[in-house]
Design an enzyme around this catalytic site. Structure first.
Site: not given
Ligand code: NDP
Length: 279
Positions: A105, A69
Site C-alpha cells: 500500500d 491485514k
Molecule cells: P482506518 O479506519 O484504519 O483509518 C481511518 C482514519 O480516518 C483514522 O485516522 C480516522 O481518525 C480518520 N477519520 C475517519 N473519519 C474521520 C472524521 N470524520 N474526522 C476526522 N478523521 C476521521 O482506515 P484505513 O486507513 O484503512 O483507510 C482509510 C481510507 O483509505 C479508506 O477510504 C480506504 O478505502 C482508503 N485506502 C485507499 C487505498 C488506495 O490504494 N488508494 C489503500 C488503502 C486504503 P481517528 O483515528 O480519529 O478515528
C-alpha cells in the site's frame, strides 16, 4: 502450454464489491498471463484455514483487506521489513511454498509520486493515522522524506504513529491534534488525505484551511470512490498539483503482480479499468 491457471486473489470481508478483481484480471489478460485473481469472502475466525487452503492449492499469493491485514501475520513464514514496521500485510507472496508478508500500500503511494515530486528531503503532512496513513508514513520515511507530520482526530493513534516514525526510521516526525480546520504547516511539500473522509456516499471534505495551502504543495487523496474528490478539486483551485487514490491502488497492484508473476505490468491498463468502474 500450461492449462492450469496460477491462482492469486484477495481474502476480504465483507464483500462490498472488490474493484481490484477486474483491475488485476485486466492486467493478466493484457499481458497474456495464465493467472487468475479471485475474491474470497473469508470470515475472521476462518482466516487461518483460508491461508492453509491457499498453501494447499499452491496459490502464488494473495491480497488481504481489513481486518485480515494484521491477523494474517501469525499465519506467515516471514514478514518483509517495511510490513513489519507498519505492522500490517496487504500482500502475501509464495516463495517456493514459504509465505512472505509484504505491504504494497505505502510503496504504491510512493510509486505514484514518481515524476511528480521529489521524496528525498520532502516535508510530508498526513491527515489520518489509520492503516493507510501508517503505510504511507513508513514507506515515505524509508524512501527519504525528511519530516512527517501526522494530523489526527484521535490523539493516542496519532502520537503512536509519529513515535513509530521517529523510532523506526531516520525521518523527523511530529503530531498535530486535529480539533479545528488545519492550517497547513509552512514548507509542506506533500499533503495527503489518508482518512476515510470523502469515501462514497460521504461527500465530506477534510477540515483544512485551503487558504493556507501553498500552490507548490502536491496534494494527494487515498480515496478511490469518487476518483476526483472535493478535497482534490479544492486544492486544484489553489493552484496545487493533485494525485487521486487510483494511482496508489494501481501501483500497489503493480507491485503485488510483480511479486506473484515476476512481470512488471502496465499500470495504465488497470487505471483504465478503474475509470470504467468508477467513472
Ligand atoms: P482506518 O479506519 O484504519 O483509518 C481511518 C482514519 O480516518 C483514522 O485516522 C480516522 O481518525 C480518520 N477519520 C475517519 N473519519 C474521520 C472524521 N470524520 N474526522 C476526522 N478523521 C476521521 O482506515 P484505513 O486507513 O484503512 O483507510 C482509510 C481510507 O483509505 C479508506 O477510504 C480506504 O478505502 C482508503 N485506502 C485507499 C487505498 C488506495 O490504494 N488508494 C489503500 C488503502 C486504503 P481517528 O483515528 O480519529 O478515528
Amino acid at each position: 502450454m500450461e492449462f492450469l491457471s496460477q491462482l492469486t486473489g484477495c481474502f476480504s470481508t465483507p464483500a462490498a464489491g472488490n474493484p481490484t478483481v477486474a483491475m488485476v484480471e485486466a492486467a493478466y489478460q493484457h499481458h497474456n498471463l495464465n493467472y487468475r485473481y479471485i475474491n474470497c469472502e473469508v470470515a475472521q475466525p476462518d482466516l487461518a484455514d483460508a491461508v492453509l487452503g491457499a498453501r494447499a492449492m499452491g496459490w502464488r499469493g494473495f491480497n488481504l483487506s481489513i481486518p485480515h491485514k494484521v491477523a494474517v501475520i501469525d499465519q506467515l513464514d516471514e514478514i518483509a521489513k517495511s510490513a513489519g514496521i507498519i505492522g500490517a500485510v496487504n500482500c502475501v507472496r509464495s516463495d517456493k511454498g514459504r509465505l512472505v508478508g509484504e505491504n504494497t500500500d505505502g510503496v504504491g503511494f510512493v510509486d505514484s509520486l514518481d515524476g511528480v515530486t521529489q521524496i528525498k528531503g520532502a516535508r510530508l503532512v498526513i491527515l489520518g493515522a489509520g492503516g493507510a496513513a501508517r503505510a504511507i508514513a513508513v514507506e515515505m520515511a524509508l524512501a527519504g522524506a525528511d519530516e512527517v507530520t501526522i494530523v489526527n482526530r484521535s490523539v493516542k493513534k496519532g502520537e503512536a504513529l509519529a513515535t513509530l516514525i521517529r523510532d523506526q526510521t531516520t525521518a523527523r516526525a511530529d503530531f498535530i491534534a486535529w480539533t479545528d480546520s488545519l492550517r497547513v504547516p509552512d514548507g509542506t511539500d506533500i499533503l495527503v488525505n489518508a482518512t476515510s473522509i470523502g469515501f462514497f456516499p460521504d461527500a465530506g471534505v477534510p477540515a483544512v484551511d485551503f487558504d493556507s495551502l501553498d500552490p507548490g504543495t502536491v496534494v494527494a487523496d487515498v480515496i478511490v470512490n469518487p476518483r476526483d474528490t472535493p478535497f482534490l478539486s479544492r486544492a486544484r483551485k489553489k493552484g496545487c498539483r493533485t494525485l487521486d487514490g487510483h494511482g496508489m491502488l494501481v501501483n500497489q497492484a503493480v507491485r503485488g503482480i510483480a511479486h506473484w508473476t515476476g512481470v512488471s505490468v502496465d499500470g495504465a491498463v488497470m487505471r483504465a479499468k478503474l475509470a470504467e468502474i468508477f467513472g
